[in-house]
Design an enzyme around this catalytic site. Structure first.
Site, short mmCIF file in Angstrom:
data_model
loop_
_atom_site.label_atom_id
_atom_site.label_comp_id
_atom_site.label_asym_id
_atom_site.label_seq_id
_atom_site.Cartn_x
_atom_site.Cartn_y
_atom_site.Cartn_z
N ASP A 51 -88.19 -53.40 -14.96
CA ASP A 51 -89.61 -53.51 -14.67
C ASP A 51 -90.03 -52.81 -13.39
O ASP A 51 -91.18 -52.36 -13.27
CB ASP A 51 -90.01 -54.99 -14.60
CG ASP A 51 -90.08 -55.63 -15.98
OD1 ASP A 51 -90.07 -54.88 -16.97
OD2 ASP A 51 -90.14 -56.87 -16.06
N GLY A 94 -94.99 -53.23 -8.18
CA GLY A 94 -96.21 -53.27 -7.38
C GLY A 94 -97.41 -52.78 -8.16
O GLY A 94 -98.52 -53.31 -8.02
N ASN A 118 -95.96 -59.15 -20.82
CA ASN A 118 -96.16 -60.55 -21.18
C ASN A 118 -95.79 -61.52 -20.06
O ASN A 118 -96.25 -62.66 -20.05
CB ASN A 118 -95.34 -60.91 -22.43
CG ASN A 118 -93.87 -60.54 -22.28
OD1 ASN A 118 -93.54 -59.39 -22.02
ND2 ASN A 118 -92.99 -61.50 -22.47
N TYR A 119 -94.97 -61.07 -19.11
CA TYR A 119 -94.48 -61.98 -18.07
C TYR A 119 -95.31 -61.87 -16.79
O TYR A 119 -95.69 -60.79 -16.37
CB TYR A 119 -93.02 -61.68 -17.73
CG TYR A 119 -92.06 -62.62 -18.42
CD1 TYR A 119 -91.78 -63.88 -17.89
CD2 TYR A 119 -91.44 -62.27 -19.61
CE1 TYR A 119 -90.91 -64.75 -18.51
CE2 TYR A 119 -90.56 -63.14 -20.25
CZ TYR A 119 -90.30 -64.38 -19.70
OH TYR A 119 -89.44 -65.25 -20.32
N ILE A 126 -75.37 -52.71 7.92
CA ILE A 126 -75.07 -53.01 6.52
C ILE A 126 -76.28 -53.58 5.79
O ILE A 126 -77.23 -54.08 6.41
CB ILE A 126 -73.88 -53.99 6.40
CG1 ILE A 126 -74.17 -55.30 7.14
CG2 ILE A 126 -72.60 -53.33 6.91
CD1 ILE A 126 -73.06 -56.35 7.00
#
Length: 682
Positions: A329, A336, A416-417, A623
């Protein structure tokens, strides 16, 4: 144009219109921070520079964002500004991914020189983020394609009630590049409901070439009943009795106003200060997060940058119209870009303050997502710390502090989410990241009306008549560049091990102790969670507390779910970054996106898993911690026709970072006196 295409077009056009800011919206000031999001005027400047440089009508913008200065440059600038030393902000630049004459270009635009500083043609695997406009165009092309119109008619459906969506196709082993940016267009049926995902039109697939904008393949394989739309509309105006019991009104009131301040993109609250920006690919980015240490009388660094790097959603249905539904996605659709306007007192409480977000459309024009973020103080009756002491003769001591925190929220609706993204800052020093999953299931139409009829594998749960909810996963991979009291850090694994008592020094037979190990290279820091107890921390090996402990922050994981697919399955090759819950890599500015920069039709050759194979040294280095939060979703009837929110998350918690509990001396909030209120419960 279908009804759904009209809705999508209106939604996108409205995002491009200038909108007045409400009094509850924070207005950013010009670049007080080198990591500020691009402004609308900068987006327009990028558009002008690139369009002027390329004399062609075949030009589309797929990503426009900040080209960040080198990290040492940013840290030096911030250090000097905190010391109130005069210094110039680093030059502002933009990184652009554009398709020009069917080729992918990577461009760096310099705002000072008003020119393109760099232009590289990308010829590797994968393609950039899909634009809204090309998806809408592919959907509109489908409903005017004669064979599709005939197939809809054959099913006795009304063409005007058909709503279509464009689906990325993934990669399934072909060695040669297709050379085509294609999507498969699948459609649903409205006719009395807005819940289009509950009414799939199965069996019809239209494959569209996005560059040529033409149909290149059509299939009408099977006719399956379209599920009934009755009772699926989720709008309150469409609900009918009986209703569930209603609770009384509730709100949050801060009679003295909120306790935080927003200066441009810099947020300060209680003992926290951090930077908040919007990116059309990843959504909210938290950077320069620092916490004030009252004993040292200074701000100390915690996190340089944190964001959701990738979101993988693989479905487990193997049927012809479903097997390729393995969505990335963030890299395919733009997490965004899919963010939505937040609704006051629905998405966020009454005490929230809002910020807008800006992005570039396919032609480079700046667009606005109004109220893309809300920032608010949360108090839900939780306790920050407490103790009742009754062991002192003749005295009872009671002390408690309410747990008030600060929340940054965004909601991204990817098809849909609906994903509810929270970053929560707590006075005790923790940063909590939470994901809430809501919205609608993606269901498959079926001939079955009862479980007793099912004889073969269906890859999902029968939720209603003719309606199967497909099994699937959600994997959120976070990029967490922790700088714990400085950018030279190490990753420490502390294992909890059982010890047997064999020398009779105690009546006990066993106890547990800890064994700590500092990861030397990236291969030492690949962690599967859940099998054995372990604590994971990022520490600064150059700084200790007064009693000699290394200062650090530890990761407290949430739900432990990892991929169940085989390593040689193509979605897992592309999503190999989910193989471990935790990775640690040496910082590299180019390594931002766990699934690679170009995810559409990618082949897994530019992912976090590949970078980690370099096995670089990570002890006492700058890191990055990568953490994957996973969900396995076996749909149930309570998820139909709309899903209650399911949430999980993780916490970054100080571990020996402070000399003692940092909230021991936190003053309780001022008591709020409610006028005309009674404590009597009726």
């Amino acid at each position: 144009m279908t009804m759904a295409s009209i809705f999508a077009t209106l939604l996108f056009i409205s995002s491009l219109l200038p909108l007045p800011l409400s009094t509850s919206t924070s207005t950013p000031t010009p670049h007080p921070h080198p990591l500020d999001s691009l402004t609308p005027s900068e987006l327009t400047q990028v558009q002008t520079i690139i369009q002027t440089s390329f004399a062609t009508s075949n030009l589309t913008f797929h990503y426009v964002g900040l080209h960040e200065p080198d990290k040492p440059t940013v840290l030096s600038y911030l250090s000097k500004t905190r010391a109130k030393l005069r210094t110039k902000i680093p030059p502002r630049q933009s990184f652009v991914i554009a398709r020009i004459n069917h080729q992918t270009h990577e461009l760096i635009v310099d705002f000072t020189t008003n020119a393109i500083q760099s232009n590289k043609i990308y010829s590797g695997n994968g393609y950039p983020i899909l634009t809204f406009e090309e998806q809408i165009a592919a959907n509109n092309l489908t409903v005017t394609y004669a064979p599709f119109v005939a197939s809809v008619s054959k099913r006795g459906l009304k063409l005007a009630e058909v709503a279509c969506g464009s689906y990325t196709v993934g990669w399934f082993g072909k060695k040669e590049r297709s050379g085509r940016r294609i999507v498969k267009v699948m459609c649903n049926y409205l006719d009395g409901t807005v819940n289009l995902y509950m009414r799939p039109i199965e069996g019809i697939t239209v494959t569209v070439d996005l560059d040529e904008m033409k149909v290149v393949e059509f299939s009408d394989r099977i006719i399956v009943p379209v599920p009934d739309g009755k009772g699926t509309d989720y709008r309150w105006s469409e609900q009918r009795p009986p209703f569930a019991p209603r609770v009384k009104g509730i709100t949050v009131v801060q009679q003295d106003g909120h306790s935080f301040s927003i200066d441009g993109h810099t947020v300060k609250w209680a003992n926290w200060a951090f930077h908040l920006s919007f990116d059309m690919r990843v959504g909210p980015i938290i950077s320069s997060a620092q916490i004030f240490d009252i004993d040292k009388n200074e701000y100390r660094s915690v996190m340089y940058k944190g964001f959701i790097s990738e979101l993988l959603v693989p479905y487990m249905d193997l049927t012809e119209e479903w097997y390729y539904r393995t969505f990335f996605d963030t890299g395919e659709y733009g997490f965004g870009l899919c963010a939505v306007q937040l609704e006051p007192e629905r998405d966020c409480p009454a005490n929230a303050v809002y910020m807008d977000g800006y992005f570039s459309g396919f032609d480079g024009s700046p667009g606005t997502i109004r109220n893309v973020f809300c920032v608010f103080e949360r108090y839900a009756g939780d306790i920050m710390w407490r103790h009742t002491e009754g062991g002192i003769p003749g005295k009872v001591v009671r002390e408690a502090r309410p747990d008030v925190s600060l929340v940054v929220r965004m909601v991204s609706t990817v098809g849909n989410y609906d994903y509810i993204v929270d970053w929560e800052f707590k006075q005790a020093g923790s940063i909590k990241a939470t994901i809430g999953l809501s919205g609608l299931l993606e269901v498959r139409g079926s001939t079955y009306t009862h479980n007793d009829q099912i004889q073969e594998e269906q890859y999902g749960t029968l939720l209603a008549r003719n309606t199967l909810g497909a099994y699937h996963d959600h994997f959120f991979t976070y990029h967490l560049d922790l700088d714990v009291d400085g950018d030279a850090n190490s990753f420490v694994k502390t294992k909890l091990q059982t010890k047997h008592v064999t020398d009779h020094r105690s009546p006990r037979k066993s106890y547990w102790t800890v064994v700590s190990e500092t990861a030397k290279t990236e291969s030492d820091a690949r962690i599967h969670l859940g099998s054995k107890p372990v604590e994971l921390a990022v520490v600064n090996p150059n700084k200790k507390t007064k009693v000699g402990n290394y200062v650090g922050y530890r990761l407290i994981p949430g739900a432990v779910a990892g991929p169940i697919l085989t390593d040689d399955d193509y979605p897992q090759i592309r999503g190999a970054f989910t193989k471990y819950h935790v990775w640690v890599t040496q910082y590299n500015r180019s390594e931002q996106f766990a699934g690679g920069v170009y995810v559409d039709q990618s082949r897994g050759d530019d992912t976090l898993a590949q970078w980690s194979h370099r096995n670089r040294e990570i002890e006492n280095k700058d890191i990055v911690l990568w953490y994957t939060l996973g969900f396995h979703h076996v749909p149930c009837q309570e998820d139909f026709p709309i899903m209650p929110t399911l949430s999980s998350g993780f916490e970054l918690r100080p571990t020996n970072f402070f000399e003692q509990n940092p909230v021991l001396k936190v003053k309780p909030p001022k008591h709020v006196i409610w006028p005309n209120c009674s404590a009597v419960v009726d």
